[in-house]
Design a protein around this motif. Structure first.
Motif, short mmCIF file in Angstrom:
data_model
loop_
_atom_site.label_atom_id
_atom_site.label_comp_id
_atom_site.label_asym_id
_atom_site.label_seq_id
_atom_site.Cartn_x
_atom_site.Cartn_y
_atom_site.Cartn_z
N GLY A 336 0.82 -1.21 0.00
CA GLY A 336 0.00 0.00 0.00
C GLY A 336 0.85 1.26 0.00
N GLY A 337 1.95 1.25 0.77
CA GLY A 337 2.85 2.41 0.80
C GLY A 337 3.49 2.67 -0.55
N SER A 338 3.92 1.61 -1.24
CA SER A 338 4.55 1.77 -2.56
C SER A 338 3.57 2.34 -3.58
N ILE A 339 2.34 1.80 -3.56
CA ILE A 339 1.32 2.33 -4.47
C ILE A 339 0.99 3.78 -4.10
N GLY A 340 0.93 4.07 -2.80
CA GLY A 340 0.64 5.43 -2.34
C GLY A 340 1.71 6.41 -2.78
N ILE A 341 2.99 6.00 -2.69
CA ILE A 341 4.09 6.88 -3.12
C ILE A 341 3.98 7.15 -4.62
N THR A 342 3.73 6.09 -5.40
CA THR A 342 3.57 6.27 -6.85
C THR A 342 2.41 7.20 -7.16
N LEU A 343 1.29 7.00 -6.46
CA LEU A 343 0.12 7.85 -6.66
C LEU A 343 0.43 9.30 -6.30
N GLY A 344 1.16 9.51 -5.19
CA GLY A 344 1.52 10.87 -4.78
C GLY A 344 2.40 11.57 -5.80
N VAL A 345 3.36 10.82 -6.39
CA VAL A 345 4.25 11.39 -7.41
C VAL A 345 3.45 11.76 -8.66
N VAL A 346 2.53 10.89 -9.05
CA VAL A 346 1.70 11.15 -10.23
C VAL A 346 0.84 12.39 -10.02
N ILE A 347 0.21 12.49 -8.84
CA ILE A 347 -0.63 13.65 -8.54
C ILE A 347 0.21 14.93 -8.56
N THR A 348 1.41 14.86 -7.99
CA THR A 348 2.30 16.03 -7.98
C THR A 348 2.67 16.45 -9.40
N PHE A 349 3.00 15.48 -10.25
CA PHE A 349 3.40 15.78 -11.63
C PHE A 349 2.24 16.42 -12.40
N VAL A 350 1.05 15.85 -12.26
CA VAL A 350 -0.12 16.39 -12.95
C VAL A 350 -0.42 17.81 -12.47
N SER A 351 -0.34 18.03 -11.16
CA SER A 351 -0.61 19.36 -10.60
C SER A 351 0.43 20.37 -11.06
N ALA A 352 1.72 19.96 -11.05
CA ALA A 352 2.79 20.87 -11.48
C ALA A 352 2.64 21.24 -12.96
N THR A 353 2.23 20.27 -13.77
CA THR A 353 2.03 20.54 -15.20
C THR A 353 0.82 21.45 -15.43
N ALA A 354 -0.26 21.18 -14.70
CA ALA A 354 -1.50 21.95 -14.90
C ALA A 354 -1.38 23.38 -14.40
N PHE A 355 -0.75 23.55 -13.23
CA PHE A 355 -0.70 24.88 -12.60
C PHE A 355 0.66 25.56 -12.76
N LYS A 356 1.58 24.91 -13.49
CA LYS A 356 2.85 25.52 -13.90
C LYS A 356 3.70 25.99 -12.72
N PHE A 357 3.99 25.06 -11.82
CA PHE A 357 4.99 25.32 -10.79
C PHE A 357 6.02 24.19 -10.84
N PRO A 358 7.20 24.37 -10.26
CA PRO A 358 8.26 23.36 -10.37
C PRO A 358 7.82 21.99 -9.84
N PHE A 359 8.19 20.94 -10.60
CA PHE A 359 7.89 19.56 -10.17
C PHE A 359 8.97 19.12 -9.20
N ILE A 360 8.60 19.05 -7.94
CA ILE A 360 9.54 18.67 -6.89
C ILE A 360 8.95 17.50 -6.12
N VAL A 361 9.70 16.41 -6.03
CA VAL A 361 9.28 15.27 -5.20
C VAL A 361 10.13 15.29 -3.94
N SER A 362 9.48 15.42 -2.81
CA SER A 362 10.19 15.52 -1.54
C SER A 362 10.78 14.16 -1.17
N SER A 363 12.11 14.07 -1.19
CA SER A 363 12.78 12.80 -0.84
C SER A 363 12.50 12.43 0.61
N SER A 364 12.43 13.44 1.48
CA SER A 364 12.14 13.15 2.88
C SER A 364 10.75 12.56 3.04
#
Length: 400
Positions: A336-364
């Protein structure tokens, strides 16, 4: 055996993982989106200069009574600062009003700035096409305008070159002589939705000279050498303006000085606190996910009581039974955690593309996601696994 048990109950395993998926996905996406927005805002403010002080006009008062819209901040104040403040590298006064700008059948409401020649240097914003107005045009109150990209897009079609075209601002005709470079948004404010005309033109035609001591302005930008010199610049500004405005302590100043670097620091602090708060709220779903795992594992122990009895009768130790059920719990949580991380990255990428802010994935946040999912699996699986390992084999074999 743990994997086989989970695979034989695919739907139940998937539903059990759902709470962890939502929790980890929320933490990853919110943290990363927050950092991306913070980075975008910081870049926007820095692009305009963090070595800039902004002097904002107050209201004139007579015996404690406000004199309406008359301000005591003037263009002459800006000229005095440029001459008398050694630490001030660039000084630019401005007027600001919202106005309707028209070209042909197209019109748009925008912010019109009346500025002097130093404005591009003070705001680190220069014409990408054409030019800014000249000293002669400023002195003669010329009808020229420089527009920003949003105004250009609202008034002109892509195949039309605005340079040389005539636009109307509050009914007055102006020649477009330049297009400013794009600066993007600063929070909710679109820095590209603006038009610039000479300060003298705006004062004479749009506002009128309503100051008690000269050409009224809304504010003055003062640029220092770097951020470390801003305190010295601020000290000099306060002294010059207090002397010019006859302000003696403890009287209140009729102006305010805003530090762009302080705005940036405050904004970063607020965004950081908001992100932390939302992440904490999203973390609640992890607790719900852990409870779901514990509940399903307890049900699983009850359903498989005879299996546990047979295994223990054939020599399986308590440690073996404990390991089996604990492994099932951790596998569910980690998957569940692995799928959640993948989902979080996808949501971040889509949001960054749509709203035009830097795509940053928090390593922490990613490491925290793995750690949290493992911890949830351990905590949620301990009690069911312990209950399974302590079952009496004779009692287990008799269960229905």
């Amino acid at each position: 055996m743990s994997l086989e048990a989970l695979w034989s109950n695919k739907l139940r395993s998937a539903l059990t993982m759902l709470g962890v998926i939502i929790g980890i996905g929320s933490v990853i996406s919110i943290t990363s989106i927050g950092q991306g927005i913070q980075k975008s805002t910081e870049e926007s403010i820095r692009s305009l200069g963090t070595d800039v002080l902004q002097v904002i006009a107050g209201q004139a008062e007579s015996e404690g009574i406000s004199q309406g819209s008359v301000t005591t901040l003037t263009w002459e104040d800006a000229q005095a600062i440029a001459q008398q403040a050694p630490s001030a590298m660039v000084v630019s006064a401005y007027l600001q009003r919202n106005a309707q700008v028209v070209y042909g059948e197209n019109n748009t409401s925008t912010t019109v700035y009346g500025t002097d020649l130093a404005h591009p240097d003070a705001r680190n914003t220069y014409p990408a096409q054409g030019r800014f107005f000249t000293e002669e045009e400023l002195e003669n109150s010329a009808s020229v305008a420089v527009i920003a990209p949003t105004v250009q897009a609202n008034l002109f079609s892509p195949d039309v070159d605005p340079i040389g075209k005539k636009i109307r601002i509050q009914g007055e005709i102006y020649d477009v002589i330049g297009i400013m470079e794009a600066k993007g948004s600063q929070g909710p404010q679109d820095r590209d939705d603006a038009a610039y005309i000479p300060l003298t033109t705006m004062s004479a035609r749009m506002i009128g000279n309503n100051s008690l001591m000269g050409v009224s302005v809304n504010g003055i930008y003062v640029k220092g050498g770097d951020e470390s010199q801003l305190e010295a610049v601020k000290f000099q500004l306060e002294n010059i303006l207090r002397l010019r405005h006859d302000i003696a302590q403890p009287e209140d100043d009729d102006f305010r000085i805003i530090n762009q670097a302080d705005i940036l620091e405050t904004l970063n602090t607020v965004l950081g606190l908001l992100t932390t708060l939302i992440v904490a709220i999203a973390g609640i779903s992890l607790v719900v996910g852990g409870i779901g795992i514990a509940n399903i594992m307890l049900v699983s122990v009850v359903e498989r009581t005879r299996e546990i009895g047979i295994r223990k009768a054939l020599g399986a130790t308590e440690r073996t039974i404990l390991s089996q059920f604990l492994t099932e719990s951790i596998v569910i949580s980690l998957a569940g955690g692995s799928i959640g991380i993948t989902l979080g990255v996808v949501i971040t990428f889509v949001s960054a593309t749509a709203f035009k802010f830097p795509f940053i994935v928090s390593s922490s946040a990613v490491f925290a996601g793995f750690g949290l999912s493992t911890a949830v699996g351990l905590v949620a699986g301990v009690i069911p696994a312990r209950n399974a390992s302590r079952l009496d084999p004779i009692v287990a074999l008799r269960s229905e």
